[in-house]
Design a protein around this motif. Structure first.
Motif, mmCIF file in Angstrom:
data_model
loop_
_atom_site.group_PDB
_atom_site.id
_atom_site.type_symbol
_atom_site.label_atom_id
_atom_site.label_comp_id
_atom_site.label_asym_id
_atom_site.label_seq_id
_atom_site.Cartn_x
_atom_site.Cartn_y
_atom_site.Cartn_z
ATOM 1 N N ALA A 83 6.745 6.346 12.224
ATOM 2 C CA ALA A 83 6.266 6.221 13.601
ATOM 3 C C ALA A 83 6.264 4.797 14.133
ATOM 4 N N VAL A 84 6.535 3.794 13.293
ATOM 5 C CA VAL A 84 6.407 2.413 13.758
ATOM 6 C C VAL A 84 7.657 1.946 14.489
ATOM 7 N N ALA A 85 7.433 0.966 15.364
ATOM 8 C CA ALA A 85 8.514 0.321 16.108
ATOM 9 C C ALA A 85 8.699 -1.101 15.580
ATOM 10 N N ALA A 86 9.688 -1.790 16.131
ATOM 11 C CA ALA A 86 10.090 -3.090 15.600
ATOM 12 C C ALA A 86 9.037 -4.170 15.766
ATOM 13 N N HIS A 87 8.089 -3.993 16.687
ATOM 14 C CA HIS A 87 7.073 -5.031 16.907
ATOM 15 C C HIS A 87 5.809 -4.808 16.083
ATOM 16 N N GLN A 88 5.720 -3.695 15.382
ATOM 17 C CA GLN A 88 4.492 -3.355 14.671
ATOM 18 C C GLN A 88 4.547 -3.800 13.209
ATOM 19 N N VAL A 89 3.357 -3.973 12.623
ATOM 20 C CA VAL A 89 3.240 -4.369 11.223
ATOM 21 C C VAL A 89 2.326 -3.375 10.515
ATOM 22 N N VAL A 90 2.718 -2.967 9.307
ATOM 23 C CA VAL A 90 1.939 -2.035 8.491
ATOM 24 C C VAL A 90 1.612 -2.704 7.162
ATOM 25 N N ILE A 91 0.356 -2.577 6.744
ATOM 26 C CA ILE A 91 -0.019 -3.007 5.391
ATOM 27 C C ILE A 91 -0.730 -1.859 4.683
ATOM 28 N N ASP A 92 -0.683 -1.896 3.359
ATOM 29 C CA ASP A 92 -1.590 -1.073 2.567
ATOM 30 C C ASP A 92 -2.593 -2.032 1.932
ATOM 31 N N VAL A 93 -3.637 -1.494 1.323
ATOM 32 C CA VAL A 93 -4.606 -2.337 0.611
ATOM 33 C C VAL A 93 -4.844 -1.765 -0.790
ATOM 34 N N GLY A 94 -3.809 -1.160 -1.344
ATOM 35 C CA GLY A 94 -3.949 -0.423 -2.589
ATOM 36 C C GLY A 94 -3.998 -1.294 -3.827
ATOM 37 N N SER A 95 -4.546 -0.715 -4.904
ATOM 38 C CA SER A 95 -4.752 -1.431 -6.156
ATOM 39 C C SER A 95 -3.577 -1.329 -7.119
ATOM 40 N N THR A 96 -2.597 -0.490 -6.815
ATOM 41 C CA THR A 96 -1.353 -0.456 -7.583
ATOM 42 C C THR A 96 -0.208 -0.531 -6.595
ATOM 43 N N LYS A 97 0.953 -0.959 -7.085
ATOM 44 C CA LYS A 97 2.034 -1.227 -6.143
ATOM 45 C C LYS A 97 3.385 -0.588 -6.484
ATOM 46 N N GLN A 98 3.729 -0.468 -7.757
ATOM 47 C CA GLN A 98 5.090 -0.054 -8.087
ATOM 48 C C GLN A 98 5.446 1.327 -7.539
ATOM 49 N N ALA A 99 4.574 2.304 -7.724
ATOM 50 C CA ALA A 99 4.867 3.654 -7.234
ATOM 51 C C ALA A 99 4.970 3.683 -5.723
ATOM 52 N N LEU A 100 4.102 2.947 -5.064
ATOM 53 C CA LEU A 100 4.118 2.913 -3.606
ATOM 54 C C LEU A 100 5.377 2.241 -3.081
ATOM 55 N N LEU A 101 5.737 1.125 -3.665
ATOM 56 C CA LEU A 101 6.943 0.421 -3.227
ATOM 57 C C LEU A 101 8.195 1.254 -3.467
#
Length: 281
Positions: A83-101
């Protein structure tokens, strides 16, 4: 900025308070699966409104924070990026990263996503656990920045500098390895200690009466929610198993020294452990 926060528990709620306190959020929209948590977040003023439609909540924001438990994170983040457009920024705040990435590696809007982990928290959960100032002076890990758009990274850096936090850059694999050593093992050890005491000391009043500062500080993390920590252990299972094996080895070594009445050896091991003072004064 207009900010949407998906998940209004300890971290999402605390970030909402900090963004408002530092003047970084003009309008805060919350997305929350629990109706009770959504109502409470509004009552506490964590957000200005609750939006039921995820895509709509994303489109309305300049900055989107995904702060749901780790198993949900893997399924929530892709439709957010849809749903994001080119001007928007998304972050997660999760405690693990490899599976999410890995889950978003091929997404066409991957560049608008910056993976972060604020190294802050408490043993409490839900909207009422939110704390203004939770992140001040703490470290935030920013992962795999080479795969994020430079302007998105700059926005994230400026935001966390303003909170203010220390910035550390790691790739996803290194993040998961080192957080297993300094965070995840602390929680699983605390759970084990609580289970040990509850098994051996059947009189709850005695625990209450005799618990001192050392016990309380060590077992504090055992109050943490399984809904938060089981997904973290699942996603970082191999690293947690590795550090847990070493921890069990060290416990067994201390046990043997005590069983053999080798108090000189026990002294030497404790002195080695004291070297942590050089790292954490």
């Amino acid at each position: 900025m207009n900010v949407t926060i998906i998940g209004l528990g300890l971290i999402g709620g605390s970030l909402a308070l900090s963004l408002r306190h530092h003047g970084l959020a003009q309008h805060l929209v919350g997305v929350e699966a629990s109706e009770a948590h959504a109502r409470r977040a509004l009552e506490l003023g964590l957000v200005d409104e609750i939006e039921a439609d995820l895509a709509s909540a994303v489109r309305r924001a300049d900055f989107i924070v995904v702060a749901v438990p780790m198993d949900a994170m893997v399924t929530v983040l892709p439709p957010v990026l849809d749903a994001v457009a080119a001007h928007q920024v998304v972050i997660d705040v999760g405690s693990t990263k490899q599976a999410l990435l890995a889950a978003v590696a091929q997404h066409p809007n991957r560049g608008r996503f910056v993976a972060v982990h604020p190294m802050a928290g408490t043993e409490h959960s839900g909207p009422e656990a939110a704390i203004n100032g939770l992140f001040e002076g703490k470290t935030v890990v920013i992962c795999d920045v080479v795969n994020s758009d430079p302007d998105a990274v700059r926005t994230v850096e400026q935001l966390f500098h303003a909170l203010p936090m220390r910035l550390l850059y790691l790739d996803g694999a290194d993040h998961d390895l080192h957080t297993a050593y300094v965070s995840h093992i602390s929680h699983i050890t605390s759970f084990a200690l609580a289970l040990t005491v509850l098994e051996k000391e059947k009189e709850e009043q005695r625990i209450f009466d005799l618990a001192s500062g050392g016990f309380e500080s060590t077992v504090r993390l055992a109050k943490s929610s399984p809904a938060t920590w089981v997904p973290i252990f699942r996603q970082n299972r191999l690293n947690v198993l590795d550090v847990l094996d070493e921890h069990l080895h060290q416990l067994q070594r201390l046990r043997e020294l005590l069983a053999q009445e080798d108090y000189q050896g026990l002294t030497e091991q404790i002195q080695l452990a004291n070297h942590i003072r050089k790292i954490l004064p």
